[in-house]
Design a protein around this motif. Structure first.
Motif, PDB file in Angstrom:
ATOM      1  N   THR A 987       0.839  -1.198   0.000  1.00 42.40           N
ATOM      2  CA  THR A 987       0.000   0.000   0.000  1.00 42.40           C
ATOM      3  C   THR A 987       0.877   1.252   0.000  1.00 42.40           C
ATOM      4  O   THR A 987       1.839   1.344   0.749  1.00 42.40           O
ATOM      5  CB  THR A 987      -0.921   0.006   1.219  1.00 42.40           C
ATOM      6  N   SER A 988       0.498   2.224  -0.855  1.00 40.09           N
ATOM      7  CA  SER A 988       1.213   3.508  -0.875  1.00 40.09           C
ATOM      8  C   SER A 988       0.757   4.328   0.311  1.00 40.09           C
ATOM      9  O   SER A 988      -0.436   4.589   0.476  1.00 40.09           O
ATOM     10  CB  SER A 988       0.923   4.263  -2.177  1.00 40.09           C
ATOM     11  N   VAL A 989       1.728   4.738   1.145  1.00 45.88           N
ATOM     12  CA  VAL A 989       1.383   5.474   2.360  1.00 45.88           C
ATOM     13  C   VAL A 989       1.924   6.903   2.343  1.00 45.88           C
ATOM     14  O   VAL A 989       1.492   7.725   3.145  1.00 45.88           O
ATOM     15  CB  VAL A 989       1.878   4.732   3.616  1.00 45.88           C
ATOM     16  N   ALA A 990       2.863   7.223   1.459  1.00 43.14           N
ATOM     17  CA  ALA A 990       3.426   8.562   1.439  1.00 43.14           C
ATOM     18  C   ALA A 990       4.212   8.734   0.144  1.00 43.14           C
ATOM     19  O   ALA A 990       4.385   7.765  -0.624  1.00 43.14           O
ATOM     20  CB  ALA A 990       4.320   8.809   2.644  1.00 43.14           C
ATOM     21  N   SER A 991       4.632   9.953  -0.081  1.00 39.42           N
ATOM     22  CA  SER A 991       5.475  10.237  -1.232  1.00 39.42           C
ATOM     23  C   SER A 991       6.501  11.272  -0.830  1.00 39.42           C
ATOM     24  O   SER A 991       6.251  12.108   0.040  1.00 39.42           O
ATOM     25  CB  SER A 991       4.644  10.732  -2.417  1.00 39.42           C
ATOM     26  N   VAL A 992       7.677  11.212  -1.437  1.00 43.39           N
ATOM     27  CA  VAL A 992       8.728  12.188  -1.213  1.00 43.39           C
ATOM     28  C   VAL A 992       9.260  12.604  -2.577  1.00 43.39           C
ATOM     29  O   VAL A 992       9.176  11.839  -3.551  1.00 43.39           O
ATOM     30  CB  VAL A 992       9.867  11.643  -0.334  1.00 43.39           C
ATOM     31  N   SER A 993       9.776  13.817  -2.649  1.00 41.75           N
ATOM     32  CA  SER A 993      10.375  14.285  -3.894  1.00 41.75           C
ATOM     33  C   SER A 993      11.630  15.059  -3.551  1.00 41.75           C
ATOM     34  O   SER A 993      11.748  15.642  -2.465  1.00 41.75           O
ATOM     35  CB  SER A 993       9.397  15.149  -4.689  1.00 41.75           C
ATOM     36  N   ALA A 994      12.547  15.050  -4.500  1.00 46.67           N
ATOM     37  CA  ALA A 994      13.827  15.725  -4.294  1.00 46.67           C
ATOM     38  C   ALA A 994      14.228  16.393  -5.589  1.00 46.67           C
ATOM     39  O   ALA A 994      13.734  16.058  -6.675  1.00 46.67           O
ATOM     40  CB  ALA A 994      14.898  14.733  -3.845  1.00 46.67           C
ATOM     41  N   THR A 995      15.126  17.334  -5.459  1.00 51.13           N
ATOM     42  CA  THR A 995      15.626  18.040  -6.617  1.00 51.13           C
ATOM     43  C   THR A 995      17.137  18.179  -6.492  1.00 51.13           C
ATOM     44  O   THR A 995      17.684  18.146  -5.385  1.00 51.13           O
ATOM     45  CB  THR A 995      14.966  19.433  -6.729  1.00 51.13           C
ATOM     46  N   ASP A 996      17.772  18.347  -7.625  1.00 50.25           N
ATOM     47  CA  ASP A 996      19.223  18.520  -7.653  1.00 50.25           C
ATOM     48  C   ASP A 996      19.500  19.833  -8.359  1.00 50.25           C
ATOM     49  O   ASP A 996      19.033  20.057  -9.480  1.00 50.25           O
ATOM     50  CB  ASP A 996      19.892  17.366  -8.400  1.00 50.25           C
ATOM     51  N   ARG A 997      20.199  20.724  -7.717  1.00 51.04           N
ATOM     52  CA  ARG A 997      20.473  22.037  -8.275  1.00 51.04           C
ATOM     53  C   ARG A 997      21.389  21.965  -9.483  1.00 51.04           C
ATOM     54  O   ARG A 997      21.471  22.917 -10.256  1.00 51.04           O
ATOM     55  CB  ARG A 997      21.067  22.945  -7.215  1.00 51.04           C
ATOM     56  N   ASP A 998      22.111  20.829  -9.631  1.00 55.33           N
ATOM     57  CA  ASP A 998      22.892  20.632 -10.836  1.00 55.33           C
ATOM     58  C   ASP A 998      21.938  20.420 -12.008  1.00 55.33           C
ATOM     59  O   ASP A 998      20.777  20.036 -11.825  1.00 55.33           O
ATOM     60  CB  ASP A 998      23.832  19.441 -10.684  1.00 55.33           C
TER      61      ASP A 998
END
Length: 1358
Positions: A987-998
């Motif tokens: 079951t999907s319980v959460a999500s996270v996202s990230a970014t790279d300044r490069d």
């Protein structure tokens, strides 16, 4: 348990702010079938209460101890004002206020908003900074009330009610009320009176809500000045209205403007609006009627029958809006009772027989004064009238014959007999004297014509005058034949005069005339001829003899005594006659002008002494004399075009009034010789002037303006000849017969470069034509100079021609570096496009006038975080086409496109005057701060002489990225999961996202991994766990990547708190990484809410989005739908049950009763109406609610409290039953004593065993066959578990005995002794006595129905 939308019960209110106990009213119904509840045993209970008191105190102390232990952690405190002021035009996203709170424990605080008006703002959960979320509107709601909440994630959130007062801004324009405005006004409305009051409302406050009014325009335009408006909105009349003469409709453009107020950045903003007031002018009866065809005239035939229509009078009421019927009448008539008028139609008809001859004094014209009267009163309450005249002419009918009358100045009378006298031999034409005869025909015009004639004996001697007459005539009898009138033959003659109507010969009348002949000297003088033709030269001097004419008379007495006279008297002004000799001479020669009158007639009369006359006719002809010179009209003007092939002819006309066809009137024409006379020919007899050859306008002196003046003479051929002259003006019209000519064919000029519009020099051309329309010259440039040079035509002085001023074009500038010489052709054109050309050679002189420039698209490359040896990035090279130039470079500004403002935070680059681009040693180039830098550079030519010496350009410096940044998490929001429902494996319980300044694709690849999982319970106890979650990478977009957190196993539904999942994101290539904690709150099934919708499942799914919006807006939560099911009921209405969770961002959730209250209590009825329209009918608990505590200490406390309650219940029950058994045994002993002493007639032998259903004698009817010692068993052995014990106690007072209706035996009452505890002394019916009372019944009687209820101890008995 089910609740409806209108349920008003107060429930336990739980939300993200915590739980508060509220009243809940419930009704419990209990049935008791005992008659008495220990009424007489209160003393035992009092003793029991004393014993229980000690136990209760101990329990209370224990409860307090446990509570204090649990609440040792302090709650946060909100420290801020409850009253906040914000202007209503504050934009969304702008800071509104700050939530200030403190926590003595130093816990991290989470901020939030709740309540019906909280949706207008956003609160930053971490900082408490509140911004505007929705547009504010003071006019909709001026005070927003909601709660600010703060929690430390240990206790439920604390809250504080905040009132936000919205300050007014001028954001509303005036709104006109009651539109559209349609006003009707009477045309006679007094000037200055009020017409209408417009009202506009402005919901703003103060001056922003104060409305003033003005007129912006009136349509039609002639209504300007008729109306005015006060600032209060009252429209008044300033000019006179007229329904008939002015417009009947006006449109007023009214503008409402407020007094101004703040809005946005404008401290004094004004709002205005406009509307139209439509004014309709109503007609009022204020005008008199008007005749449309009077005054007028009409004709009616004489003798017309009664009722004949003569005329139709037309009148109208000019009050078009209130048109009143018109009544007609004849107010007066010059002759009464001849005509009548229909009062309604206006038709005038003949009323009585018409005889025109009766009204000859008015020539048969009857004048009627016609009155038109309105039937309705006007504004002055009178009936308006108007009058006019109609002249009716009675046309004649030939119904009258001519009659003979004798008239005096006063009157005329018909007469048939007339007398007169005449001398014998009277001259022909002499009238008979003494006859006063008048013939009158009363008819008119042609009908009154009549003829006269004579009949009788003297018809040949006399004639009648007139012979024909109209209407009336004075009749004379004239001498016709004097020879027939001879006294010696007859002394009288009788004539009959006949008057006849030639149109009706039957209309004839006669009169008799008797003429007496007078005896006189009857020989008259006689001339030799009846007519003498005489001549005399005009203008002869007075006394000039014309002729001598004499007469002879047969009467000798008259010899030499005849007197001559000229008749008529008018001729004596010109001629005279000697009375004695008959010599005729000129009396006034100046008046004898043959050209005025060339022929005269006169009668020469000769009279003797008896006054007998003889006459001769004189015909005097004036002979012509050359006394008139020819006459010519003043001037002759002609227009002749120059050049060959022109036909020109002009006739000079002279007039001579001397006798035609004589030398005195014959005219001869000549041209007075001069310099222009040879150009023309003149016919001397006819006066026709023609050309002698073609004319040339250019041969004339220009000062003459093309005008030739000839002097033409005209002389007659009389003696001496007379003549006159006239000026003939010949206008020689110019034709374009000359082409323009340049003064020289080649020109050489010089001019400096770079000067726009510079004047170069002039060329000169002339056209010999003399008129401007033909000699005007325009210039144009062809052959190499078009578009670069312009030429302007200017007239040269002294008629020298036209200058062609050559200039550099205003939009062009010569460039020596581009071109040094120009050769072009200048063309001169006259109006008919005849041309001549000249060549211009132009030399361009060089000046330093070119602007230096920078090449476009210059790009330099530099790597971030690097140091270049010498710091040189590149060199800027500018351009300048001038041969002599010196370029300097300057950095104007830098621009960083990565920033919204474009402003660079650091100046990474410098530009040297030589053009070298250098690194700024004070800063380090960072790709992540900005990937591109634009250098705005200016290049300047310091040697520039003319024009702009500098220009600007942009140098682009691209920053190359290197992998120097680890991936960073994008802000992680708290998540929630519903345990035991949506937490199976995977079951999907959460999500996270990230970014790279490069930005380099090789540097931005990243992956996610779960490193650690911890569980923090609701009582803040942390538990380390295995890795029960995993992060699944999603496809990467640009520099961002998303991962879904999924469960690796089913989660324990018993766990209450939050999971803290540590997630790592790292670059795939070089391993740069960062970590972040993902918080997942658990929500148990007790918060499941079941919603009932009276719609089908498909209808719910169709409207699911708007339903979720309404629920989330009303509650401020996120609505999570877990199940949708349809239920079939025995009814027509469908039912859909939707299981949902209402969850706040901090993980707390709402229960069904709170959801119900928030939906019903939300002041915004839009949400509730939307839900009702979509079928919401009930809000229920999804599962049985479990009021469990939020931490372990509360569960322990709850268990201890429950144990204490159980102990109290058990102890109380034991004491109660011990006392009851004791009481029962006492009653049984008394019953035994009473039974032993009782003597009854039919008593069976053997004693009765008290307290049982068994008798000791034979014939008894025992219930149980037990061996009971009645004297010793007092019932104290209550611990015995034998089930039969209760059935043996038949004397228990709980037995409910129902006696038969036929049983009338009185029951024995056994009085019990009064107890010490003061119980009520009510009568007690001993069961045993009732049983003994039945012994008297006969056999066969129905046995009484007995029943009992076995009492079971319960807490209710307490």
């Amino acid at each position: 348990m089910t609740s409806s939308l209108t349920d008003s019960r107060e429930l336990r209110d739980c939300n993200q702010e915590g739980c508060t106990r509220q009243r809940s009213t419930s009704a419990h119904s209990f049935s008791f079938n005992r008659r008495h509840l220990f009424q007489r045993h209160r003393s035992v209970l009092s003793a029991l209460q004393a014993e229980m008191g000690q136990v209760t105190i101990i329990s209370f102390l224990l409860l307090v101890t446990l509570t204090a232990k649990v609440h040792c952690n302090t709650v946060p405190e909100i420290v801020m004002t409850t009253l906040i002021r914000i202007r209503e035009d504050t934009r969304t996203g702008v800071f509104a206020f700050q939530i200030n709170a403190t926590d003595a424990d130093g816990d991290k605080l989470v901020y939030g908003l709740s309540g019906p008006d909280s949706n207008f703002f956003n609160a930053d959960a971490g900082t408490g900074r509140v911004t505007v979320r929705l547009k504010l509107d003071r006019e909709v709601k001026d005070v927003l009330t909601f709660k600010v909440t703060v929690t430390d994630n240990v206790y439920f959130p604390v809250s504080k009610v905040i009132n936000v007062i919205l300050i007014d801004a001028n954001d509303n324009f005036p709104i006109f009320q009651g539109t559209p405005y349609n006003v009707k006004i009477p045309e006679n409305k007094p000037i200055g009176s009020s017409i209408f009051h417009v009202t506009a409302g402005d919901t703003d406050l103060g001056s922003a809500g104060a409305v003033s009014y003005s007129l912006s325009g009136v349509s039609p335009p002639d209504g300007e000045g008729l109306f005015a408006i006060q600032s209060t909105g009252i429209i008044s009349l300033t000019g006179e209205l007229s329904f008939t003469e002015k417009s009947t409709f006006y449109q007023l453009n009214v503008t409402a403007k407020d007094g101004g107020g703040p809005l946005g950045d404008d401290p004094q903003h004004f709002e205005e609006s406009s509307t139209f007031v439509f004014l309709t002018v109503e007609d009022v009866p204020n005008l008199d009627p008007q005749f449309s065809n009077l005054p007028s005239a009409a004709n009616v035939a004489e003798g017309a029958v009664v009722g004949t229509t003569v005329f139709i009078v037309r009148a109208r009421d000019p009050d078009a809006g209130v048109n009143s019927p018109i009544l007609y009448s004849i107010k007066s008539s010059s002759v009464d009772d001849l005509f009548q008028i229909d009062p309604n139609s206006g038709v005038i008809t003949v009323r009585s027989l018409l005889d025109r001859e009766q009204y000859l004094d008015s020539d048969g014209v009857v004048t009627l004064e016609i009155e038109a009267k309105e039937t309705k009163p006007d504004v002055n309450n009178v009936n308006a009238v108007t009058n006019s005249e109609l002249h009716i002419t009675i046309t004649d009918l030939n119904d009258e014959m001519p009659e003979f009358y004798s008239c005096t100045p006063e009157s005329c009378a018909i007469q048939k007999m007339f007398t007169g006298n005449i001398n014998e031999h009277s001259a022909v034409g002499l009238p008979v004297l003494g006859i006063n005869m008048t013939v009158i025909d009363k008819d008119k015009g042609e009908n009154s014509k009549f003829s006269l004639s004579i009949e009788g004996q003297g018809k040949d001697a006399f004639s009648i005058s007139p012979v024909l007459a109209i209407s009336s005539a004075n009749v004379q009898i004239l001498m016709r034949s004097p020879a027939d009138v001879d006294y010696e033959k007859t002394t009288s003659i009788t004539l009959t005069v006949i008057a006849v109507d030639p149109n009706k010969e039957e209309f004839k009348s006669t009169a008799t005339v008797t003429i007496a002949i007078n005896n006189i000297n009857d020989n008259s003088p006689k001339f030799q001829s009846e007519t003498y033709k005489l001549t005399v030269e005009e203008h002869s001097p007075a006394g000039t003899e014309i002729a001598i004419i004499t007469a002879t008379d047969d009467d000798k007495d008259d010899a030499g005594k005849i007197v001559y006279r000229l008749l008529p008297e008018s001729v004596t002004e010109y001629f005279t006659v000697d009375p004695a000799t008959g010599k005729i001479t000129v009396r006034d020669g100046d008046r004898l002008d043959r050209e005025g009158q060339s022929f005269y007639t006169a009668t020469l009369q000769a009279k003797d002494q008896a006054n007998n006359t003889g006459t001769a006719n004189l015909e005097i002809t004036l002979l012509d004399k050359n006394d008139n010179a020819p006459q010519i009209r003043e001037t002759y003007i002609a227009y002749v075009k120059e050049g060959p092939g022109v036909d020109f002819e002009m006739k000079i006309r002279a007039t001579d009034f001397d006798q035609p066809n004589t030398n005195n009137s014959k005219i001869e024409y000549q041209i007075v010789p001069d310099e222009f006379s040879n150009y023309f020919k003149l016919d001397q007899d006819t006066g026709v002037l023609t050309l002698n050859g073609p004319l040339d306008r250019e041969a004339l002196d220009p000062s003459l303006n093309g005008v030739i003046e000839l002097n033409v003479t005209a002389f007659d051929k009389g003696t001496p000849p007379l003549g006159t002259w006239v000026k003939v003006e010949i206008n020689v019209e110019d034709i374009n017969d000359n082409e323009p000519l340049f003064k020289q064919k080649e020109y050489t000029f010089t001019v400096k470069e770079s000067e726009q519009g510079a004047f170069i020099n002039s060329v000169l051309a002339k056209d010999l034509d003399q008129t401007v329309q033909n000699n005007r010259i325009s210039f144009r440039i062809t052959g190499g100079g078009a578009g670069t040079f312009s030429v302007r035509s200017i007239q040269a002085p002294d008629n020298a021609g036209y200058w062609g001023n050559i200039s550099v074009d205003q939009d062009s500038a010569l460039d020596y570096e581009t071109r040094k010489k120009y050769t072009f052709t200048v063309e001169a054109l006259d109006p008919e496009q005849q041309t001549d050309t000249a060549t211009v050679h132009l030399n361009v002189e060089d000046v330093n006038d070119e602007t230096p420039s920078l090449s476009t698209g210059i790009v330099m490359l530099v790597t971030e975080n690097t140091t270049i040896v010498g710091g040189k990035v590149g060199v800027i090279v500018g351009k300048d086409v001038d041969t002599n130039h010196e370029l300097k470079y300057e950095l104007l500004s830098t621009e960083c496109p990565c920033n919204e403002t474009g402003v660079c935070q650091e100046e990474w680059f410098l530009v040297e005057p030589s053009g070298q681009v250098m690194l700024n040693p004070e800063y380090v180039v960072d790709y992540e701060m900005c990937a591109q830098v634009l250098l705005h550079v200016q290049v300047t030519d310091v040697l520039t002489e003319l024009g702009k010496n500098s220009s600007e350009g942009t140098i682009t410096i691209e920053i190359k990225d290197i992998n120097d940044n680890a991936p960073e998490f994008i802000q992680v929001q708290p998540n929630f999961v519903v345990l035991a429902e949506s937490t199976e494996k995977g079951t999907s319980v959460a999500s996270v996202s990230a970014t790279d300044r490069d930005t380099d694709p090789e540097n931005i690849g990243m992956t996610f991994e779960v490193l650690e999982v911890k569980f923090v319970s609701n009582n803040n106890q942390t538990e380390g766990m295995s890795i029960i979650f995993q992060a699944e990478d999603q496809p990467q977009t640009s520099t961002d990547r998303l991962a879904i957190i999924k469960s690796l196993q089913s989660l324990d539904p018993k766990k209450k708190g939050k999971y803290v999942v540590t997630v790592q994101v790292k670059n795939i290539n070089d391993g740069l990484s960062s970590t972040s904690d993902v918080v997942i709150f658990t929500v148990d099934q007790s918060f499941r809410v079941s919603l009932e919708f009276r719609v089908t499942v498909s209808e719910f799914n169709e409207n699911q989005a708007i339903i979720k919006w309404a629920l989330e807006s009303a509650t401020g939560t996120t609505v999570h739908i877990v199940k949708i099911s349809g239920q079939t009921e025995q009814r027509a209405t469908p039912l859909t049950v939707v299981d949902t969770y209402f969850i706040y961002p901090n993980g707390t959730a709402l229960k069904h009763d709170t959801v119900l209250n928030m939906v019903n209590g939300n002041p915004n009825t839009e949400f509730r109406d939307t839900l009702s329209q979509n079928g919401l009918s009930g809000v229920n608990a999804g599962v049985e609610e479990n009021q469990g505590e939020v931490n372990t200490e509360l569960y322990i406390l709850m268990g201890l409290a429950g144990g204490l309650v159980i102990v109290l219940v058990v102890m109380t029950t034991l004491l109660v039953f011990m006392r009851r058994n004791y009481t029962r045994k006492l009653k049984a002993a008394k019953a035994m004593n009473s039974a032993t002493n009782a003597i009854l007639d039919n008593q069976k032998s053997g004693p009765v065993v008290p307290g049982t259903n068994k008798y000791t004698r034979e014939g008894a009817n025992p219930v149980l066959n037990l061996n009971i010692d009645t004297t010793t068993d007092l019932g104290f052995d209550e611990e015995d578990s034998n089930a039969d014990r209760s059935s043996l106690n038949s004397l228990d007072y709980n037995i409910d005995m129902n006696m038969s209706e036929k049983d009338t035996m009185p029951m024995m009452v056994i009085e019990e002794e009064e107890e010490e505890n003061g119980y009520d002394n009510n009568s007690y019916y001993e069961p045993l006595g009732a049983a003994l009372a039945q012994r008297g019944k006969k056999r066969g009687t129905d046995s009484p129905s007995l029943s009992f209820t076995e009492p079971t101890p319960s807490t209710t008995d307490l």
